[in-house]
Write an enzyme that holds these catalytic residues in place. Structure first.
Site, mmCIF file in Angstrom:
data_model
loop_
_atom_site.group_PDB
_atom_site.id
_atom_site.type_symbol
_atom_site.label_atom_id
_atom_site.label_comp_id
_atom_site.label_asym_id
_atom_site.label_seq_id
_atom_site.Cartn_x
_atom_site.Cartn_y
_atom_site.Cartn_z
ATOM 1 N NE ARG A 1 33.389 43.129 84.317
ATOM 2 C CZ ARG A 1 32.745 43.847 83.489
ATOM 3 N NH1 ARG A 1 32.893 45.410 83.311
ATOM 4 N NH2 ARG A 1 31.747 43.630 82.787
ATOM 5 C CG ASP B 1 31.593 49.724 74.459
ATOM 6 O OD1 ASP B 1 29.982 49.624 74.209
ATOM 7 O OD2 ASP B 1 31.912 49.433 75.272
HETATM 8 C C1 S3P Z 1 30.294 46.460 79.204
HETATM 9 C C2 S3P Z 1 29.688 45.724 78.372
HETATM 10 C C3 S3P Z 1 28.975 46.297 77.351
HETATM 11 C C4 S3P Z 1 29.478 47.742 76.818
HETATM 12 C C5 S3P Z 1 29.681 48.524 77.937
HETATM 13 C C6 S3P Z 1 30.520 47.951 79.112
HETATM 14 C C7 S3P Z 1 30.934 45.938 80.561
HETATM 15 O O1 S3P Z 1 27.772 46.562 77.432
HETATM 16 O O2 S3P Z 1 28.884 48.373 75.730
HETATM 17 O O3 S3P Z 1 30.329 49.814 77.356
HETATM 18 O O4 S3P Z 1 31.796 46.584 81.023
HETATM 19 O O5 S3P Z 1 30.518 44.855 80.899
HETATM 20 P P1 S3P Z 1 26.623 45.314 77.103
HETATM 21 O O6 S3P Z 1 26.585 44.317 78.316
HETATM 22 O O7 S3P Z 1 25.175 46.092 77.482
HETATM 23 O O8 S3P Z 1 26.752 44.911 75.822
#
Ligand code: S3P
Length: 738
Positions: free
Chosen positions: A329, A618
């Site tokens: 981000r 995660d």
């Molecule tokens: C993330 C959101 C999660 C996570 C990924 C990173 C993010 O995924 O599993 O490693 O940075 O917004 P999901 O939105 O599919 O749950």
């Protein structure tokens, strides 16, 4: 064993021909190696030096009875040699060559023989040196070098197999390429650099006042012009042989040179920095390729295996790398901001680097990363430019999902692609709501990548009730909302990480958060600032579990991000009896941070509360390892999302735990794990970074070695995992190849 072939004839005993003859003579694949050369001295030396068994002056004498004829003459001499060869009795001989442009060789062969001979296999070894002549012949010249074979449509398959076999016997890596593609690639990667080196040295040398310069020329000049020491006659031949392809790439380069000139002329420092940072990144990428490191290419990732030895105890202090979600981000919002954003603690893992490269490709000037420091020269919400080609996002789902929202609002088209794992992941979850906002997005079959996003659409704000708890979907829609008329809002069925909302606010963009709903309005702007990325709790999780399960451990994890939408792993471990203390809590750049002290504890199995699932999404691979070490049964439900991560993490973990002798039963939305004794064994991580690291941690309680396959993707989220793990007390290392 294959039968020995009778005779190899090599026409032209210079560096390449001589090396080919000498190398194959040493393999004993042929009963006799014959050299053909016009120069009597070369013929005599070739025999003296063991390059050939005997030498002949004419093609007719040299090629009689040959099984294979290698043409290693200068490229412009090829026409004459082929014309003469066509008059010689060739029997069943296979013909091949080493010319560095292929189109003209093929044309010459067609002319000489009336039609392209089926026994001809055009080839080109990417090897050489500034030395020339038969004296320089080196039997190992081609070892670990690429050889490109460019079979014609008429080329006989058996002939192709034989030529391939010869190069492999010399230790070369053989690849196949289309003839014209070969010539384009070589024009860009070899012929143009030689042209520039010759040209630059000549430009400087011919102005007498510049001769002075050579006396002071240091490394830069020497490095850039080394290849101007190559054989002038050979290169003059090559430019004539590969005229069209060289002219095409030269024109592109001239236009780029004009842009550089204009940037210098007008004092446009940002453009210069843009060109140099992009070039530096490309060069680094290339250096890694040269070092044969796996990079963004799962073809190679299966080559990397870990060997984890049983036992161990953790101690000391560890700072794991920067948070992946926040790093992504920081580049995205920094690029869209007005002004310059300085990022510290950026994760230099392949996923975040894929995002960084994507924005460079869209014209954003980004300096670094150097030791976690990145400087992003923001272009504003409407300043991105169309990238020159598809944006390749490697293994990174976050890059693809977040970018899809942001790109849906641009004026230009984009294509998003990824590696084998990303190409299997569902993108319908972002494409569907974006289409409802007016975006034009095409996906591959079943909503999978690649994504083609059409620019120039008018997006309208809307409210979206997310069917699943996903921070990526939420973030995607909020980013699209920056470009959509009116308000865009998203509500989530359970709290998910809120880094996008926090960082937008940090950049001065209003986000209205009410309970489970977040909303943005378009028309605002982002103002650049400073971002300090905390250590990633998802990476720290491996050590939280490791120190919990390894008897006698005490470890301090420093500067870990403890955003409440991310701390499910701490809660779950504590419910299992884990001993984790949160110390020195502070807020850094809008994100809560703390040091985590973890001590070994006797863990017990639990039913994991479903509301914690999105907050630890995660961390489950390594939590399953904790469950395997716990007394009793651990039950997870409501976690079907785990099936669509970098791998099907429920199935892959269950399979791996079973290999280690643990009872692990997958269910459609979770898993049931009985704690027990872990043995050793061989685990397939399916290219999933978190699975590979989880099983490295398991070794602490295993009774035998654990070998983990397909681990290169650990570099996507945790560069230097092995170094940090070893330093803390986990006995895991790259498996050395026998
Ligand atoms: C993330 C959101 C999660 C996570 C990924 C990173 C993010 O995924 O599993 O490693 O940075 O917004 P999901 O939105 O599919 O749950």
């Amino acid at each position: 064993m294959s039968v020995q072939l009778k005779r190899l004839t090599v026409v032209g005993l210079g560096l390449i021909g001589g090396s080919f003859a000498k190398g194959l003579r040493e393999t004993g694949l042929f009963a006799e190696v014959v050299g053909v050369d016009k120069d009597p001295r070369s013929r005599a030396r070739a025999v003296e030096l063991g390059v050939a068994d005997r030498c002949e002056a004419t093609l007719a004498a040299g090629c009689a009875g040959a099984d294979v004829i290698m043409l290693a003459v200068p490229i412009l001499a090829m026409e004459k040699v082929l014309a003469e060869l066509a008059t010689v009795e060739l029997g069943q001989a296979v013909i091949t060559d080493v010319g560095s442009a292929k189109g003209n060789v093929v044309r010459a062969a067609e002319q000489a023989f009336g039609a392209f001979p089926a026994a001809f296999v055009p080839g080109h070894p990417i090897a050489g040196s500034e030395q020339s002549g038969v004296e320089a012949a080196n039997a190992s010249l081609f070892q670990r070098h690429k050889v490109i074979l460019t079979p014609h449509e008429r080329t006989d398959q058996q002939a192709l197999r034989l030529v391939r076999k010869l190069w492999v016997a010399l230790g070369a890596q053989v690849e196949f390429m289309d003839i014209s593609h070969h010539d384009e690639v070589l024009a860009a990667t070899s012929h143009l650099p030689h042209l520039l080196a010759f040209g630059l040295v000549d430009s400087l040398a011919k102005q007498s006042e510049n001769l002075e310069i050579f006396r002071y020329a240091a490394g830069g000049f020497r490095d850039f012009t080394r290849i101007a020491g190559s054989d002038p006659v050979m290169w003059h031949d090559i430019f004539r042989a590969n005229r069209e392809a060289v002219l095409r790439i030269l024109d592109i380069y001239r236009a780029d040179l004009d842009s550089l000139r204009a940037a210098i002329d007008t004092g446009d420092g940002v453009s210069l920095l843009g060109i140099f940072t992009r070039a530096q990144a490309a060069r680094e990428h290339f250096t890694k390729m040269l070092a044969r490191r796996a990079y963004m290419d799962t073809m190679h990732s299966q080559d990397v295996s870990y060997l984890a030895k049983p036992g161990g105890r953790l101690s000391g202090r560890v700072r794991v790398p920067g948070d992946k979600s926040i790093s992504h981000r920081s580049i995205m919002l920094g690029s869209l901001a007005e002004g310059t954003t300085e990022v510290e603690g950026f994760l230099e893992g392949e996923d975040a680097l894929a995002t960084l490269q994507a924005f460079r490709d869209m014209g954003v000037v980004i300096e670094g990363p150097h030791n976690g420091r990145v400087v992003v020269h923001g272009v504003g919400l409407h300043g991105l430019k169309q990238p020159p080609g598809p944006l390749y996002l490697g293994n990174s789902g976050t890059s693809m999902r977040l970018l899809s929202g942001l790109l849906a609002g641009q004026s230009f088209d984009t294509v998003l692609t990824g590696d084998e794992s990303l190409s299997k992941r569902p993108m319908g979850r972002v494409a569907k709501p974006l289409r409802e906002m007016g975006a034009l997005i095409e996906t591959g079959p079943e909503g999978r990548p690649p994504l083609t996003i059409r620019g120039g659409q008018r997006l309208s704000g809307m409210h979206y009730d997310m069917p699943m708890a996903s921070a990526q979907v939420k973030s995607c829609l909020l980013l699209a909302g920056l470009y959509a008329a009116g308000e865009t809002s998203v509500s989530e069925p359970a709290p998910t990480r809120d880094h996008t909302e926090r960082m937008l606010q940090g950049f001065g963009y209003a986000v209205d958060v009410q309970g489970n709903k977040a909303a943005v309005k378009s028309g605002g702007k982002l103002s650049a600032g400073k971002i300090e990325v905390p250590a990633d709790i998802s990476s720290a999780a491996f050590f939280l579990v490791a120190a919990s399960i390894a008897e006698g451990s005490e470890l301090l994890l420093e500067h870990v991000g403890i955003n409440p939408t991310r701390t499910g792993v701490i809660d779950i471990l504590r419910l299992m009896g884990g001993d984790i203390q949160v110390e020195n809590q502070r807020v850094v750049g809008g994100e809560p941070v703390a040091d985590l002290r973890v001590r070994a504890a006797k863990l017990k199995g639990i039913e994991i509360p479903e509301e914690l699932v999105p907050l630890a999404i995660d961390e489950f691979p390594v939590l399953f390892v904790a469950a395997a070490c716990a007394e009793g049964t651990t039950i997870l439900r409501g976690a079907e999302e785990l099936r669509v991560k970098e791998s099907d993490r429920i199935q892959v973990m269950a399979d791996g735990l079973k290999v280690l002798g643990i009872k692990a039963e997958p269910t459609p939305d979770g898993i049931v794990i009985e704690g027990g004794q872990m043995l050793g064994g061989e685990i397939d991580s399916h290219g999933d970074h978190r699975i590979a690291m989880a099983f490295s941690v398991a070794s602490l309680r295993a009774h035998d070695d654990i070998v983990i396959r397909d681990c290169a993707n650990v570099a996507t989220s945790f560069p230097n995992f092995l170094g940090i793990a070893q330093g803390a007390g986990i006995q895991v290392a790259m498996e050395s190849k026998a």
